[in-house]
Design an enzyme around this catalytic site. Structure first.
Site, short mmCIF file in Angstrom:
data_model
loop_
_atom_site.label_atom_id
_atom_site.label_comp_id
_atom_site.label_asym_id
_atom_site.label_seq_id
_atom_site.Cartn_x
_atom_site.Cartn_y
_atom_site.Cartn_z
N SER A 677 23.00 80.49 35.42
CA SER A 677 23.13 78.86 35.59
C SER A 677 21.85 78.20 34.64
O SER A 677 21.85 76.96 34.70
CB SER A 677 23.27 78.39 36.99
OG SER A 677 22.06 78.72 37.69
N LYS A 720 22.76 72.21 44.87
CA LYS A 720 21.93 71.75 43.82
C LYS A 720 21.93 70.30 43.54
O LYS A 720 20.69 69.85 43.24
CB LYS A 720 22.65 72.35 42.20
CG LYS A 720 22.60 74.08 42.27
CD LYS A 720 23.04 74.49 40.90
CE LYS A 720 23.19 75.97 40.92
NZ LYS A 720 23.91 76.47 39.53
#
Length: 794
Positions: A677, A720
């Site tokens: 990611s 996140k």
């Protein structure tokens, strides 16, 4: 029968009777008795001994002593450990208590010495002969009586002395011996002794008869069986109740009351029959008894009645926990279906989330809201399969596993069963506990769960199993497949403030002896405490920080330094807790070219990453540091390949890749990192370095990059986003296919954060570095200036 009257100390004894014959040792330990012995030793060593009517009394009164006793002379007194005496006495004559002189500090009485009259005649001689014959027969039938006793019996011609010697050695009760002592007529006493000897001879003859019937060589087990048969025969003759038979009947009733399944009841009855043939002293007897106790105490058919009022259950869950909507809805759905279908099997849930978000405590709230018992089993560090399924009964000290123990502790067959920290299970040479859990957590199999110790099936299908874990990675695939996974992300700032208001502050005030009149937190004070002193997904550290503030206020209240209520704002927080621990440092870190902000998922919640890139003279190598995993290194390679492929569009001189080494580093270097990611973040950092443009410091990003420049979706979006919010980020960029995940984000985050979405890396670069980044104009002037400076120096 008369004698002189004397005043002597008295010694009360229990569980025995002293006759006026031979020498006899006794142990003296009671305070009054010790003083009586001491007084006798100071005088002529003469004292009286009388038996208590009740042996349980420690300090009997004068009414609780027999009137007839024995006058004795102390031959020897020896001190023993524990302030006791061993006294050797010689019986002299019977005595009768006329009156007590005093009872303190020892017993003293006026007594009459009873002298035995000498009797003669044919009847007396006949009784004496009969007494000797009976005594000789007892000696012959009893192997434990020494043969020397026969000579003693033959050598005594005095009927009174012989009857007393025989009476003192009879195996009869204390009451019967006292009756013989009180029988002053010698003829009558001889008749009673002969009658008692006759009964004892019958018992001994019966014993010998049993011994002749049971023949052959016998090992230890056979001897125990023989003794048991002897005992049964004696009890049968005496008409006594068999206590073991009572025990077996009670066990049989317990088996019936337990309402076991038919197959299990057959196993229990078979074990009971086997146990009835064992000796109580055998090791197997205890093993069988413990096994039957376990079978009888398990709740085979006992269930707690579910509270199926959906509104009440929802109210209870909301009172105990703030947020966690997905998990609460799932519990309420189960209750709704359970209300419509009574025989529904219990679901097997797995709550996955960072520490401190309330996974374990939520299980207790679920149990209370449903009206069920609560059982918690911690699996952290468990490495032995037997912890789950128990040991087989062949092992010494074996017991059932922790699942069956938990069911027994709950007392019902449908508790809420928490399997805490299921991701911390281990495995070694003793087996794999996670494999043993497969049967426990499979709805198709757990109705016939078999514990190694019980070795019978137990129905676990009614149990509501809730597993908790910090991450799914360590959980084996087959075990993960059997559970319904519900993710619990971290809390937002607003949620933490609400949790502190509703739960943490009131709990800490109560724990520290404070009230709302002593302390109050302002919203700004709580925000400062959360943002500047904690960096977590849950609220565990926040609770500790609030506790520290409460302790400080408690100290002031105890010292009477505080007047009125203390209002805790940002200034007071810093005064109490010291300098700020965490800062919103994103703008400073990203102010230079070659640095970009990424978002990462961790087992303890989300976090932000600063990806740094720099260039140095070299030969076009790429250096990767910061404990990157293999997947992250491949993402860095893909990012570099994309930049080199599109160097012309980005205005980057291709010679840079031949004359410079590019170094990519991800702090902190001590923490391992992996995953794809960070691909778009590393691409942005490299382009920022080579185009000499700083990245927008208000932007954090996440997403996987392909060689073609496509931005692929990633996981952990809520964690996140929460991390970005905690760090003060204003804008979050993510793959456009992750836009659906924003449904889980709270309204307060949608207000504070701006979300952007990208399908290709070009969209990312335009947002991070400017819309003109792809116009193809030459950039990288800093490298050309560096080269010119070096040529000038040369």
């Amino acid at each position: 029968m008369s004698g002189k009257i004397v005043e002597i100390p008295l010694l009360a004894i229990r569980n025995t009777v002293i006759f006026p014959v031979l020498a006899f040792p006794i142990n003296v330990g009671r305070e009054k008795s010790l003083k009586a012995v001491d007084r006798a030793m100071e005088g002529d060593r003469l004292m009286g001994i009388v038996a208590q009517t009740d042996a349980k009394l420690e300090d009997p009164s004068t009414d609780e002593l027999h009137v007839v006793g024995t006058a004795v002379k102390i031959l020897k007194s020896v001190k023993m450990p524990g302030n006791k005496l061993n006294v050797i006495i010689q019986g002299l004559s019977r005595i009768k208590i006329l009156e007590f002189i005093h009872t303190e500090p020892y017993l003293k009485a006026r007594v009459q010495m009873i002298e035995e009259e000498e009797i003669k005649g044919v009847e007396v001689n006949a009784l004496l002969m009969n007494l000797r014959e009976q005594a000789q027969k007892i000696i012959e039938l009893s192997p434990h009586i020494p043969s020397e006793a026969s000579f003693l019996v033959k050598s005594i011609d005095n009927p009174a002395i012989l009857s007393d010697i025989v009476a003192s050695n009879l195996s009869v009760s204390v009451e019967e011996k006292q009756e013989l002592l009180e029988t002053l007529d010698v003829k009558e006493r001889m008749d009673k002794v002969i009658a008692l000897l006759g009964k004892e001879i019958q018992v001994l003859e019966l014993s010998n008869k049993i011994q002749t019937e049971v023949k052959g060589e016998m090992d230890k087990a056979q001897r125990e069986y023989f003794l048991r048969e002897q005992m049964k025969a004696i009890q049968k003759e005496l008409g006594e109740v068999d206590e073991r038979q009572e025990e077996f009947e009670e066990l049989k009733r317990s088996i019936k009351r337990a309402q076991m399944p038919k197959d299990t009841e057959k196993v229990a009855m078979k074990e009971l029959r086997r146990m009835s043939r064992m000796s109580p002293g055998a090791a197997e007897y205890t093993v069988s008894r413990t096994y039957l106790d376990w079978l009888c105490e398990l709740p085979w058919q006992k269930s707690s009645e579910d509270v199926l009022k959906i509104k009440d259950a929802k109210t209870k869950l909301d009172e105990d926990h703030y947020g966690l909507t997905k998990v609460k809805d799932r519990i309420l759905e189960y209750l709704a279906v359970r209300k419509l279908k009574a025989d529904m099997k219990g679901p097997i849930l797995c709550l996955v989330g960072p520490p401190g978000v309330g996974k374990t405590s939520l299980g207790r709230s679920v149990a209370e809201s449903m009206g069920r018992e609560f059982v918690r089993m911690s699996l952290g560090g468990v490495r032995d399969e037997a912890e789950i399924r128990g040991h087989r009964r062949t092992y010494i000290g074996s017991l059932p596993g922790r699942v069956i123990k938990g069911i027994k502790k709950a007392g019902t067959n449908n508790p809420v069963f928490i399997l805490d920290e299921i991701d911390k299970l281990g495995a070694d040479y003793r087996g794999d506990p996670s494999s043993a859990l497969l049967e426990v957590l499979d709805p198709e199999q757990n109705s016939t769960f078999s514990d190694h110790y019980l070795d019978v099936d137990f129905d676990l299908s009614k149990v509501l199993f809730i597993a908790t874990a910090n991450q799914m990675g360590p959980i084996p695939g087959p075990l993960r497949d059997r559970m319904e996974v519900l993710e619990l992300p971290g809390y937002t700032l607003e949620e933490k403030i609400q949790i502190a208001r509703k739960h943490l502050i009131s709990e800490n005030l109560e724990e520290h002896g404070l009230t709302a009149d002593h302390l109050e937190f302002s919203d700004e004070g709580l925000e400062t405490l959360i943002a500047s002193y904690t960096r977590e997904a849950g609220v565990r550290q926040l609770k500790r920080e609030i506790a520290a503030v409460c302790r400080n206020i408690a100290l002031q209240v105890a010292d009477e330094e505080q007047d009125g209520k203390a209002v805790i704002g940002p200034k007071e927080v810093e005064e109490i807790r010291g300098p700020l621990k965490f800062f919103k440092e994103v703008a400073e870190r990203v102010a230079r070219c070659g640095v970009s902000t990424g978002l990462a998922w961790t087992p303890v919640g989300g976090d932000i990453l600063f990806i740094e890139a720099t260039a140095m003279r070299g030969h076009g190598k790429m250096i990767l540091t910061g404990q990157m995993g293999d997947v992250m290194k491949e993402s860095a390679q893909a990012a570099m390949s994309y930049v080199r492929t599109h160097a012309d569009e980005l205005g980057i001189d291709y010679q840079v890749f031949e004359k410079r080494d590019i170094h990519i580093h991800i702090p902190a270097g001590a923490i391992p990192k992996d995953g794809p990611s960070a691909g778009v973040t590393m691409t942005t950092a490299i382009v920022s370095l080579l185009t000499n443009r700083p990245v927008n410091h208000e932007l954090a990003m996440t997403g996987e990059i392909t060689l073609r420049g496509n931005v692929m979706p990633v996981g952990g979006i809520k964690e996140k986003v929460l991390a970005a919010h905690r760090a003060g980020i204003k804008m979050v960029l993510m793959p456009e296919k992750n836009e659906k995940d924003l449904i889980e984000i709270g309204d307060d985050l949608n207000v504070d954060l701006e979300f952007r979405f990208a399908g290709v890396i070009e969209d990312v670069l335009k947002l991070a570095l400017g819309d003109d980044i792809l116009d193809g104009k030459p950039r990288g002037e800093q490298f050309e200036k560096d080269d010119e400076k070096k040529k000038t120096k040369k």
